[in-house]
Write a protein that holds these residues in place. Structure first.
Motif, PDB file in Angstrom:
ATOM      1  N   HIS A  18       0.690  -1.246   0.291  1.00 14.55           N
ATOM      2  CA  HIS A  18      -0.105   0.456   0.099  1.00 14.55           C
ATOM      3  C   HIS A  18       0.576   1.150   0.247  1.00 14.55           C
ATOM      4  CE1 HIS A  18      -3.998  -2.004   0.665  1.00 14.55           C
ATOM      5  NE2 HIS A  18      -3.805  -2.988   1.361  1.00 14.55           N
ATOM      6  N   LYS A  21       0.248   5.050  -2.298  1.00 13.39           N
ATOM      7  CA  LYS A  21      -0.881   5.034  -2.904  1.00 13.39           C
ATOM      8  C   LYS A  21      -2.701   5.600  -1.216  1.00 13.39           C
ATOM      9  CE  LYS A  21      -1.074   0.314  -4.279  1.00 13.39           C
ATOM     10  NZ  LYS A  21      -1.995  -0.654  -4.810  1.00 13.39           N
ATOM     11  N   LEU A 244     -14.242   3.489  -0.750  1.00 14.76           N
ATOM     12  CA  LEU A 244     -12.574   3.318  -2.159  1.00 14.76           C
ATOM     13  C   LEU A 244     -11.880   2.287  -1.566  1.00 14.76           C
ATOM     14  CD1 LEU A 244     -11.943   7.649  -2.044  1.00 14.76           C
ATOM     15  CD2 LEU A 244     -12.434   5.722  -3.999  1.00 14.76           C
ATOM     16  N   SER A 246      -8.023  -0.003  -1.159  1.00 13.22           N
ATOM     17  CA  SER A 246      -6.784   0.520  -1.445  1.00 13.22           C
ATOM     18  C   SER A 246      -6.288  -0.457  -2.282  1.00 13.22           C
ATOM     19  CB  SER A 246      -5.742  -0.321   0.541  1.00 13.22           C
ATOM     20  OG  SER A 246      -6.893  -1.466   0.375  1.00 13.22           O
ATOM     21  N   GLU A 248      -5.276  -1.441  -6.835  1.00  4.24           N
ATOM     22  CA  GLU A 248      -5.469  -1.299  -8.467  1.00  4.24           C
ATOM     23  C   GLU A 248      -6.444  -2.540  -9.298  1.00  4.24           C
ATOM     24  OE1 GLU A 248      -2.508   0.834  -9.997  1.00  4.24           O
ATOM     25  OE2 GLU A 248      -2.334   2.659  -9.331  1.00  4.24           O
ATOM     26  N   THR A 254      -8.060   0.291 -12.695  1.00  4.95           N
ATOM     27  CA  THR A 254      -8.840   1.227 -12.014  1.00  4.95           C
ATOM     28  C   THR A 254      -8.711   1.016 -10.561  1.00  4.95           C
ATOM     29  OG1 THR A 254     -10.233   1.394 -13.653  1.00  4.95           O
ATOM     30  CG2 THR A 254     -10.927   2.333 -11.724  1.00  4.95           C
ATOM     31  N   SER A 255      -8.550   2.375  -9.854  1.00  5.99           N
ATOM     32  CA  SER A 255      -8.552   2.089  -8.259  1.00  5.99           C
ATOM     33  C   SER A 255      -9.914   0.908  -7.363  1.00  5.99           C
ATOM     34  CB  SER A 255      -9.154   3.613  -7.299  1.00  5.99           C
ATOM     35  OG  SER A 255      -7.780   4.098  -7.374  1.00  5.99           O
ATOM     36  N   GLN A 268     -13.150  -6.279  -2.921  1.00 12.08           N
ATOM     37  CA  GLN A 268     -12.965  -5.376  -4.003  1.00 12.08           C
ATOM     38  C   GLN A 268     -13.186  -5.800  -5.237  1.00 12.08           C
ATOM     39  OE1 GLN A 268      -9.899  -2.740  -2.593  1.00 12.08           O
ATOM     40  NE2 GLN A 268      -8.780  -4.242  -1.264  1.00 12.08           N
ATOM     41  N   CYS A 270     -13.701  -3.657  -9.757  1.00 15.70           N
ATOM     42  CA  CYS A 270     -13.442  -2.766 -10.191  1.00 15.70           C
ATOM     43  C   CYS A 270     -14.475  -2.058 -11.120  1.00 15.70           C
ATOM     44  CB  CYS A 270     -12.947  -3.483 -11.575  1.00 15.70           C
ATOM     45  SG  CYS A 270     -12.326  -2.138 -12.868  1.00 15.70           S
TER      46      CYS A 270
END
Length: 282
Positions: A18, A21, A244, A246, A248, A254-255, A268, A270
């Motif tokens: 991380h 970032k 949000l 942490s 990509e 993309t975050s 997480q 996309c």
């Protein structure tokens, strides 16, 4: 979890992952929380050593967000509201009954690590008080007699579907990574399961989005049509925080969008339409 079982060597790997970032510290804490169920002091000290952030600042972040805990939590988190509306309708008696049934005080966890009990100042549903939330599931107009039933329901597991899934597909129950409120919509099914409800914004448009909770499915329904390759911003419909992540996306860079998985873990996904990038850490 005993301190001896905590792998401090893993912290260096997390901090490198991380490093540099946006929201990197939050990302580190989220992964530690998912791994251990809480934020052990020894791990926070190691994070401070590896990142150079002061322990005071790290504790500040850890205590600001409700999803983080500095003490071990049980498998099931019971939150009893003692805000004004719930208080006058019998909230304290309900909290006392939970303490009696579980044999613990607010802030404590049962010896078998099954239940953690807490009291909160407000759960944002004053008109439905007294309110109790267990694992993100809201129970309204609770009375003392309902407490035992709520506990037993949690022990058995909250029903999410009557449809069988194979070993490669399973339904997940997710909550907001900021306010910990459930994002499940049991009244709106996708693939036969309660959908995941979020709000999104893109290209000056704002509206609701439903995601399939079946891992491996990419079915969605939305208020506004989202064009191919369009990147959207995801928000919690309850606290309105942006979800949000942490990391990509491993597919397009993309975050990612972050949500907590009930029972322990994070997912997480996309936010780019058409991209199938996702990370599930149970």
């Amino acid at each position: 979890m005993e301190t001896s079982t905590i792998q401090l060597d893993d912290v260096k790997e997390l901090t490198e992952k991380h490093k540099g970032k946006l929201g990197g510290l939050i990302g580190i804490l989220e992964e530690v929380q998912a791994r251990y169920g809480y934020l052990p002091q020894s791990v926070l000290e190691k994070i401070s050593e590896e990142t150079g952030d002061s322990l005071v600042d790290i504790y500040g972040v850890a205590t600001f967000y409700k999803s983080f805990s500095l003490t071990p939590r049980g498998k099931h988190l019971c939150s009893v509201c003692l805000g004004t509306a719930c208080h006058v309708r019998g909230g304290p008696a309900i909290a006392e009954e939970f303490s009696k049934q579980l044999n613990i005080k607010p802030g404590e966890t049962t010896e078998d690590n099954e239940f953690t009990l807490e009291t909160v100042n407000c759960l944002g549903a004053c008109a439905l008080g007294p309110v109790v939330v267990v694992d993100g599931h809201y129970f309204s107009q609770v009375n003392v007699k309902k407490v035992k039933e709520i506990i037993e329901t949690a022990r058995k597991g909250f029903e999410t579907s009557k449809v069988d899934l194979d070993e490669k597909s399973f339904a997940i129950d997710v909550s907001c990574s900021r306010c910990n409120h459930s994002l499940m919509a049991p009244e709106h099914l996708l693939d036969g399961y309660p959908s995941i409800w979020v709000t999104v914004s893109f290209a000056n448009k704002h509206g609701w989005l439903r995601l399939s909770s079946v891992y491996g499915s990419y079915h969605t329904e939305q208020e506004n049509e989202i064009g191919e390759n369009q990147v959207t911003n995801f928000y919690c419909p309850h606290c309105h925080s942006e979800l949000l992540g942490s990391v990509e996306c491993p597919e397009c860079g993309t975050s990612m969008v972050l949500m907590n998985v009930r029972g322990g873990g994070i997912i997480q996904v996309c936010p780019r339409k058409g991209c199938k990038g996702h990370v599930l850490d149970l």
